[in-house]
Design an enzyme around this catalytic site. Structure first.
Site, PDB file in Angstrom:
ATOM      1  N   GLY A 170      94.967 -10.725 -25.980  1.00 41.71           N
ATOM      2  CA  GLY A 170      95.984 -11.704 -26.349  1.00 41.71           C
ATOM      3  C   GLY A 170      97.133 -11.035 -27.070  1.00 41.71           C
ATOM      4  CG  HIS A 184     103.618 -15.277 -32.948  1.00 37.58           C
ATOM      5  ND1 HIS A 184     104.866 -14.911 -32.517  1.00 37.58           N
ATOM      6  CD2 HIS A 184     103.519 -16.611 -32.742  1.00 37.58           C
ATOM      7  CE1 HIS A 184     105.504 -15.980 -32.083  1.00 37.58           C
ATOM      8  NE2 HIS A 184     104.710 -17.023 -32.212  1.00 37.58           N
ATOM      9  CB  ALA A 185      97.903 -12.403 -34.223  1.00 37.72           C
ATOM     10  CB  CYS A 204     108.557 -22.109 -34.422  1.00 37.86           C
ATOM     11  SG  CYS A 204     109.176 -20.414 -34.462  1.00 37.86           S
ATOM     12  CB  VAL A 227      89.295 -10.712 -21.688  1.00 38.09           C
ATOM     13  CG1 VAL A 227      87.891 -10.328 -22.151  1.00 38.09           C
ATOM     14  CG2 VAL A 227      90.246  -9.532 -21.838  1.00 38.09           C
ATOM     15  CB  THR A 275      95.345 -11.421 -31.267  1.00 34.72           C
ATOM     16  OG1 THR A 275      95.414 -10.410 -30.241  1.00 34.72           O
ATOM     17  CG2 THR A 275      95.170 -10.726 -32.598  1.00 34.72           C
ATOM     18  CB  THR A 276      92.166 -15.357 -27.847  1.00 36.90           C
ATOM     19  OG1 THR A 276      91.331 -15.719 -28.953  1.00 36.90           O
ATOM     20  CG2 THR A 276      91.572 -14.136 -27.161  1.00 36.90           C
ATOM     21  CB  SER A 313      95.684 -22.193 -31.102  1.00 34.07           C
ATOM     22  OG  SER A 313      97.106 -22.212 -31.138  1.00 34.07           O
ATOM     23  CG  LEU A 346     101.623 -22.505 -40.109  1.00 31.05           C
ATOM     24  CD1 LEU A 346     101.837 -22.436 -41.614  1.00 31.05           C
ATOM     25  CD2 LEU A 346     102.694 -23.382 -39.464  1.00 31.05           C
ATOM     26  CG  PHE A 388     123.354 -22.190 -65.676  1.00 34.58           C
ATOM     27  CD1 PHE A 388     123.525 -23.205 -64.740  1.00 34.58           C
ATOM     28  CD2 PHE A 388     124.271 -22.088 -66.719  1.00 34.58           C
ATOM     29  CE1 PHE A 388     124.578 -24.117 -64.843  1.00 34.58           C
ATOM     30  CE2 PHE A 388     125.328 -22.988 -66.829  1.00 34.58           C
ATOM     31  CZ  PHE A 388     125.477 -24.004 -65.898  1.00 34.58           C
TER      32      PHE A 388
END
Length: 452
Positions: free
Chosen positions: A7, A10-11, A42, A79, A110-111, A113, A298, A424
């Site tokens: 996979g 992203h990951a 996203c 796979v 890293t498959t 979702s 996420l 400030f």
């Protein structure tokens, strides 16, 4: 050492790049069943709404880049099986049907979702779409062009962003959700009441607290309406956005998982099998507000976790700091940031909390303009440890959600935040920053409760 990565969104992309950047001598083989990598889902609503004109900008890497770093990248390869004892995988070339085996020293799962597809009668009718990957985004854009009435099922971030995109494009939009509030995982009622009123004023039909019990089609098999117990809603197109489930069938029963199938990893991204690492939407995260595990898919979590896989692939070096599930949203002019738990969601994480809600301007009233900020701080009873926060304004206050995220990660109390040093300058804030003011309200609430 040979590492197989299964996979590559992203990951996976982050893991491969970090492994090869830090250890160029490692042999890395990547198997991805799609024809692209690193798609930023996203950005789908922005793409659908025409804000993003060129979708190539939604990809931050490609197979060629990974290959140039030394990876062997096999696109459109699925796979089919993992033998964790013999340490090999069975792979099918989707284009040719060829099946072969490949061995590994370490495996990176890293498959990701996949959207939840409820078993609702009629779910297979035409023009009922999912919204996750690039090909689905293109299908959604193509089929929405001629649609006048569009129904979104699911009031989370993706669903709400699509509501905005289609409404801005002149479509008649209906939002159906089985819960009584939109964005219920991220915001408490004081915030969602404001947003729901704004959506209704814009002509968007909200069918909340209603579960879909059927989809109805014409003779051509195209969806024409959505049924709930409260009524029937005519539609030309339906987008299902009811949540995600982890893609972990390959490792079921072979590594420790949560009841929903999300893989549990340690502080160095190792599963219960020391030769198998995991990251991204396939995993549970280490959730700092309660110090436990949670399933929070996420992209930010995925990128961080994938990078840590690369850092720790040879030996444990860089510890996972966990997550607060920090997120931001822009919706019809509202800038919204949230982090940690909400008051309504805290019991799910076995947290006893109190909260304060404050409205204040982000900068002094003597300035030519200012905007009101609606903000809430959630803290643990007894310890006064900050465990959540929400902010919303027409002014962009979303970076303050990152500040609150850091406060949660570092176990700061309401008193810490009440008197922490912020600058400030009248162009930007008040003598007391609005986060100081918010935390001071919490301190005052506790003083009164203690009878002091």
């Amino acid at each position: 050492m040979k590492v197989i990565v299964i996979g590559c969104t992203h990951a996976g992309t982050s893991a491969v790049k970090t492994i090869l950047n830090d250890n160029p001598s490692i042999e890395v083989a990547v198997f991805e069943r799609n024809d692209n990598i690193s798609f930023l889902s996203c950005g789908i609503a922005l793409y659908v709404g025409g804000v993003v004109k060129d979708p190539t900008g939604l990809f931050y890497s490609n197979p060629e880049e990974l290959a140039s770093m030394g990876a062997t990248v096999k696109m459109e390869h699925n796979v089919k099986e993992i033998d964790t004892v013999a340490k090999k995988v069975v792979v099918e070339n989707i284009l040719t049907g060829e099946v072969f085996e490949e061995s590994y020293d370490k495996l990176v799962n890293t498959t990701g979702s996949w959207p939840i597809i409820p078993p609702i009668p009629g779910i297979d009718h035409k023009n009922i779409l999912l919204c996750k990957n690039y090909n689905q985004a293109n299908d959604l854009i193509a089929k929405s062009k001629d649609a006048k009435k569009i129904t979104i099922v699911g009031g989370g971030y993706i669903g709400i962003e699509l509501v905005e995109a289609f409404a801005e494009s002149g479509k008649e939009v209906t939002l159906i959700d089985g819960l009584d509030r939109i964005l219920n995982k991220y915001l408490d009622k004081e915030f969602t009441d404001v947003l729901e009123a704004d959506l209704r004023e814009r002509g968007i039909k909200l069918a909340l607290n209603q579960s879909v019990n059927g989809f109805n089609a014409n003779e051509a098999g195209e969806v024409v309406s959505v049924s709930t117990a409260q009524g029937e809603y005519e539609t030309d197109l339906v987008v299902m956005c009811v949540g995600f489930r982890p893609n972990n069938d390959l490792l079921k029963g072979r590594v420790d998982m949560l009841p929903n199938g999300a893989i549990i990893v340690d502080d160095y991204m190792r599963t219960s099998n020391p030769d198998i690492y995991a990251a991204g939407d396939s995993c549970a995260v280490n959730y700092n507000p309660n110090g436990g595990h949670a399933y929070i898919p996420l992209a930010t979590n995925a990128v961080r976790m994938g990078t840590l896989v690369g850092k720790n692939i040879i030996e444990p070096k860089v510890r996972y700091r966990g997550t607060q599930s920090t997120s931001g949203l822009y919706l019809f002019g509202f800038n919204i940031g949230s982090t940690g738990v909400t008051t309504s969601g805290a019991p799910h994480f076995d947290l006893d909390v109190r909260s304060v809600l404050v409205k204040d301007n982000y900068r002094p009233e003597f300035m030519p303009t200012t905007e009101e900020v609606l903000m809430q701080l959630v803290y643990e009873v007894g310890t006064n440890r900050i465990v959540g926060g929400q902010l919303m304004s027409k002014y962009d206050v979303t970076q303050s959600a990152n500040t609150l995220s850091l406060a949660i990660q570092n176990k700061m109390t309401i008193e810490d935040l009440a008197y922490v040093d912020f600058f400030f300058q009248p162009h930007f804030d008040r003598p007391w920053n609005y986060l100081n003011i918010l935390a001071q309200a919490a301190v005052e609430q506790e003083r009164k409760l203690a009878g002091k």
